[in-house]
Scaffold this active site. Sequence first.
Site, short mmCIF file in Angstrom:
data_model
loop_
_atom_site.label_atom_id
_atom_site.label_comp_id
_atom_site.label_asym_id
_atom_site.label_seq_id
_atom_site.Cartn_x
_atom_site.Cartn_y
_atom_site.Cartn_z
N LEU A 152 61.18 -72.73 -14.77
CA LEU A 152 60.46 -71.86 -15.69
C LEU A 152 59.48 -71.05 -14.85
O LEU A 152 58.90 -71.56 -13.89
CB LEU A 152 59.67 -72.66 -16.74
CG LEU A 152 60.48 -73.51 -17.74
CD1 LEU A 152 59.52 -74.29 -18.63
CD2 LEU A 152 61.42 -72.66 -18.57
N ASP A 153 59.28 -69.78 -15.19
CA ASP A 153 58.30 -68.97 -14.49
C ASP A 153 56.92 -69.62 -14.58
O ASP A 153 56.63 -70.39 -15.51
CB ASP A 153 58.23 -67.57 -15.11
CG ASP A 153 59.48 -66.75 -14.84
OD1 ASP A 153 60.24 -67.11 -13.93
OD2 ASP A 153 59.69 -65.76 -15.56
N ARG A 154 56.06 -69.28 -13.63
CA ARG A 154 54.71 -69.85 -13.60
C ARG A 154 54.00 -69.70 -14.96
O ARG A 154 53.40 -70.65 -15.47
CB ARG A 154 53.87 -69.15 -12.52
CG ARG A 154 52.43 -69.68 -12.43
CD ARG A 154 51.56 -68.72 -11.63
NE ARG A 154 51.88 -68.73 -10.21
CZ ARG A 154 51.15 -69.37 -9.29
NH1 ARG A 154 50.07 -70.04 -9.64
NH2 ARG A 154 51.50 -69.32 -8.03
#
Length: 227
Positions: A56-58
């Site tokens: 998952l993106d930051r």
Amino acid sequence: MLLSDRVLFLDGEALVIDKPAGLPVDAPRDGSLSLENHLDLLKFGFKRWPLPVHRLDRDTSGCLLLARNPKAHGRFTRAFESREVEKQYLAIVDGVPDADGGTIDLPLAKVSTAETGWRMVGDPKGKPSVSHWEKLAVVGERSLLRFRPETGRTHQLRVHALEGLGFPLVGDPVYGRGGTKTRTLLHAERLVVKRDVKPSIIAEAPFPDAFVALGFAAPEGAEPTRG
């Protein structure tokens, strides 16, 4: 912040946590904290650390699957690659789509320049990328959408929102409009992974406070807001 307090699913081979926004899955080059710094508290009696199966993106919060042993990691990875995993996301976009829902079929490719770095763009020659979406609520000039991606390309929902619907995600620093202090408002709401013998892995993450702060309420049937 204790990730051990954010467990959504746990058994002998799988662990799903509600990843907080701002925590990267992979260790950043600057040496700041990442998921790896929390893995020791997520062993729950096992000697080895659990391993993330996907990314998952930051800024993206919500359901993140980790495998508790190498064999399970291989099976879950293959399930993601063969599109056998049900993924459901919530997002707030800067605009109001005319339709109530639909499907975005927009292949994606990576482009890079020395000036601006890399980003993903719609490209007929790119990798196949398909996302289904529905409009859940409107507050002012913003909309709460639910996405069900069939594929899992890098930045897929962020680009599909911008190029497929014409509206970027609120707070997106790469594809958005800027001028906002919030994080990218994307949340992995639900994750379902079917298994041959054991019951399916089913996890649902609570509705984020950041969405509530913009006036949106949890959709009917969704997990209540995390306090």
